[in-house]
Design a protein around this motif. Structure first.
Motif, PDB file in Angstrom:
ATOM      1  N   ALA A 126     -22.289  22.149 -12.819  1.00 18.11           N
ATOM      2  CA  ALA A 126     -23.280  22.878 -12.017  1.00 18.11           C
ATOM      3  C   ALA A 126     -22.784  24.266 -11.660  1.00 18.11           C
ATOM      4  O   ALA A 126     -23.559  25.226 -11.645  1.00 18.11           O
ATOM      5  CB  ALA A 126     -23.595  22.088 -10.739  1.00 18.11           C
ATOM      6  N   THR A 127     -21.501  24.410 -11.374  1.00 16.52           N
ATOM      7  CA  THR A 127     -20.988  25.706 -10.883  1.00 16.52           C
ATOM      8  C   THR A 127     -20.385  26.555 -11.999  1.00 16.52           C
ATOM      9  O   THR A 127     -19.943  27.670 -11.732  1.00 16.52           O
ATOM     10  CB  THR A 127     -19.903  25.473  -9.807  1.00 16.52           C
ATOM     11  N   PHE A 128     -20.343  26.007 -13.230  1.00 20.69           N
ATOM     12  CA  PHE A 128     -19.765  26.719 -14.373  1.00 20.69           C
ATOM     13  C   PHE A 128     -20.325  28.152 -14.447  1.00 20.69           C
ATOM     14  O   PHE A 128     -21.533  28.331 -14.215  1.00 20.69           O
ATOM     15  CB  PHE A 128     -20.121  25.946 -15.656  1.00 20.69           C
ATOM     16  N   PRO A 129     -19.539  29.202 -14.718  1.00 23.29           N
ATOM     17  CA  PRO A 129     -18.165  29.162 -15.246  1.00 23.29           C
ATOM     18  C   PRO A 129     -17.078  29.000 -14.180  1.00 23.29           C
ATOM     19  O   PRO A 129     -15.903  28.964 -14.534  1.00 23.29           O
ATOM     20  CB  PRO A 129     -18.020  30.503 -15.949  1.00 23.29           C
ATOM     21  N   SER A 130     -17.485  28.918 -12.897  1.00 27.02           N
ATOM     22  CA  SER A 130     -16.470  28.661 -11.887  1.00 27.02           C
ATOM     23  C   SER A 130     -16.206  27.157 -11.851  1.00 27.02           C
ATOM     24  O   SER A 130     -17.116  26.378 -11.553  1.00 27.02           O
ATOM     25  CB  SER A 130     -16.994  29.174 -10.541  1.00 27.02           C
ATOM     26  N   VAL A 131     -15.005  26.737 -12.171  1.00 28.41           N
ATOM     27  CA  VAL A 131     -14.682  25.291 -12.154  1.00 28.41           C
ATOM     28  C   VAL A 131     -13.425  25.056 -11.327  1.00 28.41           C
ATOM     29  O   VAL A 131     -12.580  25.938 -11.224  1.00 28.41           O
ATOM     30  CB  VAL A 131     -14.482  24.719 -13.586  1.00 28.41           C
ATOM     31  N   GLN A 132     -13.354  23.859 -10.734  1.00 25.11           N
ATOM     32  CA  GLN A 132     -12.221  23.536  -9.860  1.00 25.11           C
ATOM     33  C   GLN A 132     -11.636  22.179 -10.234  1.00 25.11           C
ATOM     34  O   GLN A 132     -12.369  21.291 -10.664  1.00 25.11           O
ATOM     35  CB  GLN A 132     -12.710  23.387  -8.422  1.00 25.11           C
ATOM     36  N   ALA A 133     -10.340  22.035  -9.970  1.00 26.91           N
ATOM     37  CA  ALA A 133      -9.730  20.712 -10.137  1.00 26.91           C
ATOM     38  C   ALA A 133     -10.334  19.785  -9.087  1.00 26.91           C
ATOM     39  O   ALA A 133     -10.550  20.196  -7.951  1.00 26.91           O
ATOM     40  CB  ALA A 133      -8.223  20.807  -9.946  1.00 26.91           C
ATOM     41  N   GLY A 134     -10.622  18.548  -9.480  1.00 25.67           N
ATOM     42  CA  GLY A 134     -11.245  17.618  -8.533  1.00 25.67           C
ATOM     43  C   GLY A 134     -10.220  16.753  -7.836  1.00 25.67           C
ATOM     44  O   GLY A 134      -9.049  16.710  -8.221  1.00 25.67           O
ATOM     45  N   LEU A 135     -10.694  16.054  -6.803  1.00 26.14           N
ATOM     46  CA  LEU A 135      -9.838  15.134  -6.050  1.00 26.14           C
ATOM     47  C   LEU A 135      -9.468  13.947  -6.938  1.00 26.14           C
ATOM     48  O   LEU A 135     -10.338  13.307  -7.510  1.00 26.14           O
ATOM     49  CB  LEU A 135     -10.580  14.626  -4.812  1.00 26.14           C
ATOM     50  N   ARG A 136      -8.171  13.672  -7.035  1.00 20.03           N
ATOM     51  CA  ARG A 136      -7.710  12.486  -7.756  1.00 20.03           C
ATOM     52  C   ARG A 136      -7.030  11.545  -6.771  1.00 20.03           C
ATOM     53  O   ARG A 136      -6.342  11.984  -5.864  1.00 20.03           O
ATOM     54  CB  ARG A 136      -6.714  12.870  -8.847  1.00 20.03           C
ATOM     55  N   ARG A 137      -7.276  10.261  -6.956  1.00 21.59           N
ATOM     56  CA  ARG A 137      -6.674   9.275  -6.046  1.00 21.59           C
ATOM     57  C   ARG A 137      -5.419   8.675  -6.664  1.00 21.59           C
ATOM     58  O   ARG A 137      -5.193   8.818  -7.865  1.00 21.59           O
ATOM     59  CB  ARG A 137      -7.690   8.167  -5.768  1.00 21.59           C
ATOM     60  N   ALA A 138      -4.640   7.974  -5.838  1.00 27.11           N
ATOM     61  CA  ALA A 138      -3.445   7.299  -6.347  1.00 27.11           C
ATOM     62  C   ALA A 138      -3.882   6.290  -7.403  1.00 27.11           C
ATOM     63  O   ALA A 138      -4.787   5.486  -7.152  1.00 27.11           O
ATOM     64  CB  ALA A 138      -2.728   6.587  -5.212  1.00 27.11           C
ATOM     65  N   PRO A 139      -3.255   6.311  -8.586  1.00 27.15           N
ATOM     66  CA  PRO A 139      -3.654   5.365  -9.638  1.00 27.15           C
ATOM     67  C   PRO A 139      -3.469   3.912  -9.199  1.00 27.15           C
ATOM     68  O   PRO A 139      -2.443   3.563  -8.617  1.00 27.15           O
ATOM     69  CB  PRO A 139      -2.712   5.708 -10.794  1.00 27.15           C
ATOM     70  N   LEU A 140      -4.476   3.093  -9.497  1.00 28.58           N
ATOM     71  CA  LEU A 140      -4.445   1.674  -9.130  1.00 28.58           C
ATOM     72  C   LEU A 140      -5.183   0.871 -10.200  1.00 28.58           C
ATOM     73  O   LEU A 140      -6.324   1.197 -10.534  1.00 28.58           O
ATOM     74  CB  LEU A 140      -5.143   1.475  -7.775  1.00 28.58           C
ATOM     75  N   SER A 141      -4.508  -0.122 -10.767  1.00 28.27           N
ATOM     76  CA  SER A 141      -5.179  -1.022 -11.720  1.00 28.27           C
ATOM     77  C   SER A 141      -4.941  -2.449 -11.265  1.00 28.27           C
ATOM     78  O   SER A 141      -3.833  -2.794 -10.840  1.00 28.27           O
ATOM     79  CB  SER A 141      -4.596  -0.917 -13.130  1.00 28.27           C
ATOM     80  N   ILE A 142      -5.960  -3.259 -11.423  1.00 32.54           N
ATOM     81  CA  ILE A 142      -5.868  -4.656 -10.992  1.00 32.54           C
ATOM     82  C   ILE A 142      -6.368  -5.548 -12.119  1.00 32.54           C
ATOM     83  O   ILE A 142      -7.338  -5.205 -12.807  1.00 32.54           O
ATOM     84  CB  ILE A 142      -6.703  -4.866  -9.709  1.00 32.54           C
ATOM     85  N   ALA A 143      -5.701  -6.673 -12.314  1.00 37.27           N
ATOM     86  CA  ALA A 143      -6.225  -7.702 -13.223  1.00 37.27           C
ATOM     87  C   ALA A 143      -6.538  -8.932 -12.372  1.00 37.27           C
ATOM     88  O   ALA A 143      -5.676  -9.406 -11.628  1.00 37.27           O
ATOM     89  CB  ALA A 143      -5.200  -8.046 -14.300  1.00 37.27           C
ATOM     90  N   PHE A 144      -7.753  -9.426 -12.500  1.00 40.46           N
ATOM     91  CA  PHE A 144      -8.196 -10.568 -11.678  1.00 40.46           C
ATOM     92  C   PHE A 144      -7.822 -11.881 -12.367  1.00 40.46           C
ATOM     93  O   PHE A 144      -8.651 -12.767 -12.552  1.00 40.46           O
ATOM     94  CB  PHE A 144      -9.697 -10.473 -11.408  1.00 40.46           C
ATOM     95  N   THR A 145      -6.547 -11.937 -12.764  1.00 38.00           N
ATOM     96  CA  THR A 145      -6.030 -13.166 -13.373  1.00 38.00           C
ATOM     97  C   THR A 145      -5.532 -14.072 -12.242  1.00 38.00           C
ATOM     98  O   THR A 145      -5.601 -13.725 -11.069  1.00 38.00           O
ATOM     99  CB  THR A 145      -4.856 -12.806 -14.301  1.00 38.00           C
TER     100      THR A 145
END
Ligand SMILES: Cc1cc2nc3c(=O)[nH]c(=O)nc-3n(C[C@H](O)[C@H](O)[C@H](O)COP(=O)(O)OP(=O)(O)OC[C@H]3O[C@@H](n4cnc5c(N)ncnc54)[C@H](O)[C@@H]3O)c2cc1C
Length: 473
Positions: free
Chosen positions: A340-359
């Motif tokens: 939407a704001t291109f050509p002005s672009v910004q790095a986005g919020l990234r969260r702490a990586p988390l993966s889960i297996a429901f085993t």
């Protein structure tokens, strides 16, 4: 007659990432259209996260009946295993409810903003959509977000039994469960579905190739996890297993865990050997961004999600990154706002990586786990807690597995890997600690209620601290 729409942003793919991109771009003031080629409702709700967790919940209920003996309870009356049509009926009924909520959200978007039909890329900016009633619309968009998701991989060695193969795209639509199934893969989906089917009375055997096991990478944890899972689930790691058609069944020749030759026949093969991004868009060769898209691994700026040198953004499973729902939504938000704001672009919020297996036991990986922590140039310390004698885990008769936590030389928490009870909650707790940039000492200063599974985290952190004191930097 072709209707024409001029848009600032066209979003291709109406899944989790596409919907988030549509909302973010619209919120940023861009005239945005969301284009879906099959059905709205998202992979997560239709054939992914939700139906798989519904099947697992049924399997856990079935397994709980058998576990009573461990607590001194009388053996349950035998149940008649068979097609278990009611189990799948409930999976579908509840799944349809979740899909319904998503559809309600999509239907709240203005009708002119959402298009359903086959998609053809005309040039750098124009996209044709042919609706099921054959009406055609041409969207001319200044920017494009590609959020087309991913598809199950079909390994070439399964070609002889292709007609007996199914994936999670079809599994939940079966009228009843098969009597037997070869499960191809040992990643998260293979383990989750293989174990669930096994607990529901389907004769299964898992066939992995590269020694992979769900979300785990820690060499100290992998053997513990393999032994724990194998105790209740037939699981083979043979890169040379051969699949052939024999009397209308899937015949598998393989070497078992002891290196002995073995063979088994199955009604079908459930293929869960990974997913590949959907990047082959019809007509995309007409656009100059086509080659960059096919090389998304190298051309995508992961912080802004812009394809290098183009007005195209990529989000969700289509990026080829981890197939995780909340990350697909974050991607969509970043790509949609930047489009939407291109050509002005910004790095986005990234969260702490988390993966889960429901085993069972569950698995969790925080901060990219050992694979990520061990890549650091500076020293990494690890601490461990076993669940074998962990108070709460023993109380519940779920005392299996271990937790490994990692920290840098300054005592900064880096992440963890776990196989054990309630990993979905402990993993979440540790991901919050990681995102809050906590040190080991800060984590140890937090409350640990007694008796809880979370006390294992304190044990692992104390172990890490003790090891650091033994070997000062
Ligand atoms: C069995 C299974 C279990 C899972 N369990 C979990 C879980 O427990 N937790 C978790 O976090 N994640 C889970 N996932 C992963 C999660 O579902 C995905 O990461 C997430 O759905 C990706 O969202 P997306 O928007 O990128 O893709 P999707 O939701 O797949 O959306 C892509 C959309 O694009 C459409 N499309 C494709 N090509 C085109 C085209 N050319 N033009 C227009 N539209 C197109 C597709 O029809 C689709 O609707 C699971 C996945 C599976 C398969």
């Amino acid at each position: 007659m072709v209707a024409e729409i001029e848009a600032d942003v066209a979003v291709l793919g109406g899944g989790s990432a596409g919907m988030a991109a549509y909302r973010a771009a619209t919120k940023a003031g861009a005239r945005t259209v969301l284009i879906e080629h099959r059905a709205f409702g998202t992979t997560c709700a239709r054939v992914g996260c939700m139906p798989s967790k519904l099947l697992i919940a049924a399997a856990e209920a079935a397994h709980a009946r058998q576990e009573g003996a461990g607590f001194g309870l009388p053996a349950p009356a035998p149940i008649r295993w068979g097609g278990l049509d009611d189990v799948l009926a409930r999976v579908r009924r509840e799944r349809d409810r979740f899909v319904g909520f998503v559809l309600r959200d999509v239907e709240a978007y203005p009708p002119a903003d959402r298009l359903l039909g086959t998609v053809h890329i005309v040039d750098d900016h124009a996209i044709d959509i042919r609706a099921p009633d054959t009406t055609r619309t041409r969207v001319r968009a200044a920017r494009i977000v590609i959020a087309t998701g991913s598809s199950p991989v079909m390994p070439p060695e399964l070609a002889p039994v292709r007609g007996l193969c199914l994936t999670t795209d079809e599994l939940f639509e079966l009228p009843g469960l098969p009597a037997s199934a070869a499960i191809v893969g040992t990643g998260v989906v293979a383990l989750e579905m293989g174990q669930a089917l096994h607990r529901l009375g389907v004769r299964v055997r898992l066939f992995g190739r590269g020694g992979r096991l769900g979300v785990l990478t820690d060499p100290e944890l992998l053997p513990i996890a393999l032994a724990t899972l194998r105790a209740g689930l037939p699981l083979e790691h043979d890169p040379l297993a051969r699949f052939s058609l024999h009397a209308g069944q899937v015949h598998v020749d393989y070497l078992d865990a002891h290196g002995s030759e073995a063979a088994e026949d199955f009604d079908c093969a459930l293929v869960a050997a990974g997913r590949t991004p959907n990047l082959h868009l019809a007509g995309a060769e007409n656009a100059s961004w086509h080659t960059a898209l096919l090389d998304v691994g190298r051309t995508l700026d992961r912080s802004t999600l812009r394809l290098a040198g183009t007005h195209v953004f990529v989000a969700g499973d289509a990026t080829g990154g981890a197939s995780i729902q909340h990350e697909a939504v974050d991607d969509g938000r970043i790509a949609g706002r930047n489009a939407a704001t291109f050509p002005s672009v910004q790095a986005g919020l990234r969260r702490a990586p988390l993966s889960i297996a429901f085993t069972s036991p569950q698995m969790a990986s925080v901060g990219g786990g050992w694979q990520h922590a061990s890549r650091r140039e500076s020293a990494v310390d690890a601490g461990q807690a076993s669940f074998e004698n962990q108070g709460r885990s023993r109380v519940m008769l779920r005392n299996q597995g271990a937790l490994r936590v990692y920290a840098d030389a300054k005592g900064q928490f880096l992440g963890a890997e776990m196989l054990g009870p309630d990993a979905e909650h402990l993993g979440q707790l540790m991901a919050w600690a990681l995102q809050a940039r906590m040190t080991i000492d800060q984590m140890l200063s937090m409350p640990y209620y007694h008796p809880t599974v979370s006390e294992a985290l304190r044990t692992a952190l104390q172990d890490l601290k003790a090891r650091r004191q033994e070997t000062p930097a």
